[in-house]
Design a protein around this motif. Structure first.
Motif, PDB file in Angstrom:
ATOM      1  N   VAL A  87       0.835  -1.202   0.000  1.00  0.00           N
ATOM      2  CA  VAL A  87       0.000   0.000   0.000  1.00  0.00           C
ATOM      3  C   VAL A  87       0.868   1.249   0.000  1.00  0.00           C
ATOM      4  O   VAL A  87       0.581   2.227  -0.684  1.00  0.00           O
ATOM      5  CB  VAL A  87      -0.948   0.003   1.215  1.00  0.00           C
ATOM      6  N   ARG A  88       1.961   1.223   0.761  1.00  0.00           N
ATOM      7  CA  ARG A  88       2.849   2.387   0.815  1.00  0.00           C
ATOM      8  C   ARG A  88       3.470   2.671  -0.549  1.00  0.00           C
ATOM      9  O   ARG A  88       3.600   3.825  -0.958  1.00  0.00           O
ATOM     10  CB  ARG A  88       3.943   2.151   1.857  1.00  0.00           C
ATOM     11  N   LYS A  89       3.867   1.630  -1.268  1.00  0.00           N
ATOM     12  CA  LYS A  89       4.440   1.828  -2.601  1.00  0.00           C
ATOM     13  C   LYS A  89       3.413   2.450  -3.533  1.00  0.00           C
ATOM     14  O   LYS A  89       3.724   3.323  -4.340  1.00  0.00           O
ATOM     15  CB  LYS A  89       4.926   0.491  -3.166  1.00  0.00           C
ATOM     16  N   LEU A  90       2.162   1.986  -3.417  1.00  0.00           N
ATOM     17  CA  LEU A  90       1.100   2.556  -4.238  1.00  0.00           C
ATOM     18  C   LEU A  90       0.874   4.011  -3.868  1.00  0.00           C
ATOM     19  O   LEU A  90       0.727   4.875  -4.727  1.00  0.00           O
ATOM     20  CB  LEU A  90      -0.187   1.755  -4.040  1.00  0.00           C
ATOM     21  N   ARG A  91       0.881   4.289  -2.555  1.00  0.00           N
ATOM     22  CA  ARG A  91       0.639   5.655  -2.089  1.00  0.00           C
ATOM     23  C   ARG A  91       1.704   6.614  -2.603  1.00  0.00           C
ATOM     24  O   ARG A  91       1.420   7.768  -2.919  1.00  0.00           O
ATOM     25  CB  ARG A  91       0.607   5.674  -0.557  1.00  0.00           C
ATOM     26  N   GLU A  92       2.950   6.133  -2.706  1.00  0.00           N
ATOM     27  CA  GLU A  92       4.036   6.986  -3.177  1.00  0.00           C
ATOM     28  C   GLU A  92       3.827   7.439  -4.613  1.00  0.00           C
ATOM     29  O   GLU A  92       4.343   8.466  -5.029  1.00  0.00           O
ATOM     30  CB  GLU A  92       5.368   6.236  -3.055  1.00  0.00           C
ATOM     31  N   ARG A  93       3.056   6.655  -5.388  1.00  0.00           N
ATOM     32  CA  ARG A  93       2.803   7.012  -6.783  1.00  0.00           C
ATOM     33  C   ARG A  93       1.561   7.882  -6.926  1.00  0.00           C
ATOM     34  O   ARG A  93       1.233   8.323  -8.018  1.00  0.00           O
ATOM     35  CB  ARG A  93       2.631   5.738  -7.626  1.00  0.00           C
ATOM     36  N   GLN A  94       0.852   8.094  -5.825  1.00  0.00           N
ATOM     37  CA  GLN A  94      -0.380   8.850  -5.896  1.00  0.00           C
ATOM     38  C   GLN A  94      -0.187  10.260  -5.356  1.00  0.00           C
ATOM     39  O   GLN A  94       0.876  10.614  -4.857  1.00  0.00           O
ATOM     40  CB  GLN A  94      -1.479   8.125  -5.115  1.00  0.00           C
ATOM     41  N   PHE A  95      -1.251  11.055  -5.458  1.00  0.00           N
ATOM     42  CA  PHE A  95      -1.166  12.418  -4.963  1.00  0.00           C
ATOM     43  C   PHE A  95      -1.244  12.443  -3.443  1.00  0.00           C
ATOM     44  O   PHE A  95      -1.644  11.463  -2.804  1.00  0.00           O
ATOM     45  CB  PHE A  95      -2.265  13.272  -5.582  1.00  0.00           C
ATOM     46  N   ASN A  96      -0.852  13.569  -2.877  1.00  0.00           N
ATOM     47  CA  ASN A  96      -0.891  13.745  -1.431  1.00  0.00           C
ATOM     48  C   ASN A  96      -2.301  14.174  -1.036  1.00  0.00           C
ATOM     49  O   ASN A  96      -2.665  15.340  -1.143  1.00  0.00           O
ATOM     50  CB  ASN A  96       0.142  14.792  -1.005  1.00  0.00           C
ATOM     51  N   ALA A  97      -3.098  13.209  -0.585  1.00  0.00           N
ATOM     52  CA  ALA A  97      -4.508  13.476  -0.291  1.00  0.00           C
ATOM     53  C   ALA A  97      -4.671  14.492   0.831  1.00  0.00           C
ATOM     54  O   ALA A  97      -5.546  15.356   0.774  1.00  0.00           O
ATOM     55  CB  ALA A  97      -5.218  12.172   0.068  1.00  0.00           C
ATOM     56  N   ALA A  98      -3.826  14.396   1.858  1.00  0.00           N
ATOM     57  CA  ALA A  98      -3.947  15.319   2.996  1.00  0.00           C
ATOM     58  C   ALA A  98      -3.717  16.757   2.548  1.00  0.00           C
ATOM     59  O   ALA A  98      -4.444  17.675   2.955  1.00  0.00           O
ATOM     60  CB  ALA A  98      -2.965  14.933   4.093  1.00  0.00           C
ATOM     61  N   GLN A 184     -22.127  26.471  -3.689  1.00  0.00           N
ATOM     62  CA  GLN A 184     -21.048  27.148  -2.980  1.00  0.00           C
ATOM     63  C   GLN A 184     -20.392  26.203  -1.974  1.00  0.00           C
ATOM     64  O   GLN A 184     -21.058  25.390  -1.337  1.00  0.00           O
ATOM     65  CB  GLN A 184     -21.570  28.395  -2.279  1.00  0.00           C
ATOM     66  N   ILE A 185     -19.074  26.339  -1.846  1.00  0.00           N
ATOM     67  CA  ILE A 185     -18.279  25.457  -0.995  1.00  0.00           C
ATOM     68  C   ILE A 185     -17.729  26.253   0.179  1.00  0.00           C
ATOM     69  O   ILE A 185     -17.111  27.303  -0.005  1.00  0.00           O
ATOM     70  CB  ILE A 185     -17.113  24.838  -1.796  1.00  0.00           C
ATOM     71  N   THR A 186     -17.958  25.747   1.377  1.00  0.00           N
ATOM     72  CA  THR A 186     -17.478  26.400   2.593  1.00  0.00           C
ATOM     73  C   THR A 186     -16.691  25.401   3.424  1.00  0.00           C
ATOM     74  O   THR A 186     -17.108  24.248   3.579  1.00  0.00           O
ATOM     75  CB  THR A 186     -18.656  26.927   3.435  1.00  0.00           C
ATOM     76  N   ALA A 187     -15.547  25.827   3.945  1.00  0.00           N
ATOM     77  CA  ALA A 187     -14.745  24.956   4.804  1.00  0.00           C
ATOM     78  C   ALA A 187     -15.418  24.800   6.162  1.00  0.00           C
ATOM     79  O   ALA A 187     -15.956  25.757   6.713  1.00  0.00           O
ATOM     80  CB  ALA A 187     -13.346  25.526   4.972  1.00  0.00           C
ATOM     81  N   VAL A 188     -15.385  23.589   6.697  1.00  0.00           N
ATOM     82  CA  VAL A 188     -15.930  23.309   8.025  1.00  0.00           C
ATOM     83  C   VAL A 188     -14.797  23.063   9.017  1.00  0.00           C
ATOM     84  O   VAL A 188     -14.777  23.609  10.106  1.00  0.00           O
ATOM     85  CB  VAL A 188     -16.880  22.092   7.986  1.00  0.00           C
ATOM     86  N   ARG A 189     -13.850  22.252   8.611  1.00  0.00           N
ATOM     87  CA  ARG A 189     -12.724  21.942   9.499  1.00  0.00           C
ATOM     88  C   ARG A 189     -11.624  22.998   9.345  1.00  0.00           C
ATOM     89  O   ARG A 189     -11.510  23.636   8.297  1.00  0.00           O
ATOM     90  CB  ARG A 189     -12.167  20.552   9.198  1.00  0.00           C
ATOM     91  N   PRO A 190     -10.800  23.176  10.361  1.00  0.00           N
ATOM     92  CA  PRO A 190      -9.736  24.187  10.286  1.00  0.00           C
ATOM     93  C   PRO A 190      -8.604  23.763   9.356  1.00  0.00           C
ATOM     94  O   PRO A 190      -8.345  22.570   9.170  1.00  0.00           O
ATOM     95  CB  PRO A 190      -9.249  24.297  11.736  1.00  0.00           C
ATOM     96  N   PHE A 191      -7.954  24.751   8.783  1.00  0.00           N
ATOM     97  CA  PHE A 191      -6.811  24.527   7.900  1.00  0.00           C
ATOM     98  C   PHE A 191      -5.596  24.122   8.732  1.00  0.00           C
ATOM     99  O   PHE A 191      -5.282  24.752   9.740  1.00  0.00           O
ATOM    100  CB  PHE A 191      -6.513  25.810   7.126  1.00  0.00           C
ATOM    101  N   ASP A 192      -4.905  23.063   8.309  1.00  0.00           N
ATOM    102  CA  ASP A 192      -3.719  22.580   9.017  1.00  0.00           C
ATOM    103  C   ASP A 192      -2.473  23.006   8.246  1.00  0.00           C
ATOM    104  O   ASP A 192      -2.042  22.330   7.316  1.00  0.00           O
ATOM    105  CB  ASP A 192      -3.763  21.058   9.160  1.00  0.00           C
ATOM    106  N   GLN A 193      -1.888  24.128   8.631  1.00  0.00           N
ATOM    107  CA  GLN A 193      -0.743  24.640   7.888  1.00  0.00           C
ATOM    108  C   GLN A 193       0.528  23.838   8.141  1.00  0.00           C
ATOM    109  O   GLN A 193       1.507  23.960   7.396  1.00  0.00           O
ATOM    110  CB  GLN A 193      -0.509  26.109   8.204  1.00  0.00           C
ATOM    111  N   LYS A 194       0.525  22.982   9.158  1.00  0.00           N
ATOM    112  CA  LYS A 194       1.712  22.168   9.450  1.00  0.00           C
ATOM    113  C   LYS A 194       1.992  21.157   8.342  1.00  0.00           C
ATOM    114  O   LYS A 194       3.097  20.614   8.264  1.00  0.00           O
ATOM    115  CB  LYS A 194       1.535  21.432  10.782  1.00  0.00           C
ATOM    116  N   LEU A 195       1.006  20.896   7.485  1.00  0.00           N
ATOM    117  CA  LEU A 195       1.203  19.961   6.378  1.00  0.00           C
ATOM    118  C   LEU A 195       2.073  20.549   5.273  1.00  0.00           C
ATOM    119  O   LEU A 195       2.574  19.815   4.419  1.00  0.00           O
ATOM    120  CB  LEU A 195      -0.152  19.563   5.784  1.00  0.00           C
TER     121      LEU A 195
END
Length: 250
Positions: A87-98, A184-195
């Motif tokens: 799964v990790r190898k597959l994840r490395e080829r994919q986009f960063n979902a977070a 219209q799209i509104t954010a509900v959860r806070p933005f995590d700038q540490k990412l």
């Protein structure tokens, strides 16, 4: 070997059930969010059939939980190690979902958004970062659509984020007489700038500042005027290397 595979399948099912219940989602909800019949999801959860690595990645995104958190506990079976590596190898080829999720949250916090506008802000953030620093922020693949570039499967992505409480999508009547409605799209959860690192945050802020005040139609026109736009057919992927040709500068 068959017995070990069955143990692993049951273990994985128990783990995803645990986090599904924490998110207060039903098995029907999971099937809808994953785009599969809920009966198939049930079989994954009870360990009746083995969960493909690709589907485990999607489940982690739906449940907003990392692979390590989802898979590891004190009873982690030895046979699961090979599965996690796959799964990790597959994840490395994919986009960063977070990162993609929190890019959407960022723009949903900073700007008034509809889907068309969001897609263009994401596109310019990823492509401008690639142009300046040699790599995108999220690495999500973009495709050419009639109203401009958009992340591949963006409707499914937004559906998952709405279903997991990251964003809200509401219909707003813009012209009742003509029946013009905007989602219209509104954010509900806070933005995590540490990412994000400082260069990524700088690009996000610049895109919000210089492009966030434009309408979806204005951003579509901007994208249509990019020099590589006419070279692509509808539905075709847009290579990140083409970021070097972008006209827009912030």
């Amino acid at each position: 070997m068959v017995e070990k595979d069955q143990d692993l399948t049951k273990y994985v099912g128990e783990r995803i059930r645990k986090y599904r219940l924490r998110r207060k989602l039903s098995q029907r909800d999971m099937g809808k969010l994953l785009g599969i019949p809920y009966q198939r999801y049930q079989k994954y959860e009870v360990g009746e059939i083995r969960l493909p690595a690709e589907m485990l990645l999607k489940i982690g995104q739906v449940l907003d939980v990392s692979l390590d958190t989802l898979m590891y506990d004190e009873n982690f079976p030895d046979e699961a190690i090979k599965y996690v590596r796959k799964v990790r190898k597959l994840r490395e080829r994919q986009f960063n979902a977070a990162k993609l999720i929190h890019m959407i949250i960022f723009f949903g916090t900073m700007c008034r958004l509809n889907k068309t506008k969001l897609n263009k802000l994401l596109f310019y953030a990823d492509f401008l970062h690639y142009k300046e620093h040699g790599k995108p922020i999220s690495n999500v693949p973009y495709v050419k659509l009639p109203h401009g570039p958009a992340p591949e499967s963006y409707n499914a992505i937004l559906g998952i984020l709405e279903g997991t409480g990251h964003i809200e999508i509401t219909e707003v009547v813009l012209n009742k007489g003509k029946g013009v409605i905007e989602e219209q799209i509104t954010a509900v959860r806070p933005f995590d700038q540490k990412l994000f690192d400082e260069k990524e945050l700088e690009i996000l802020r610049k895109v919000a500042l210089h492009l966030g005040g434009k309408t979806g139609a204005e951003l579509s026109e901007l994208a249509h005027n990019e020099p590589f736009w006419e070279e692509h057919g509808l539905g075709k992927p847009i290579d990140y290397e083409l970021a070097k040709k972008l006209k827009v500068e912030l």
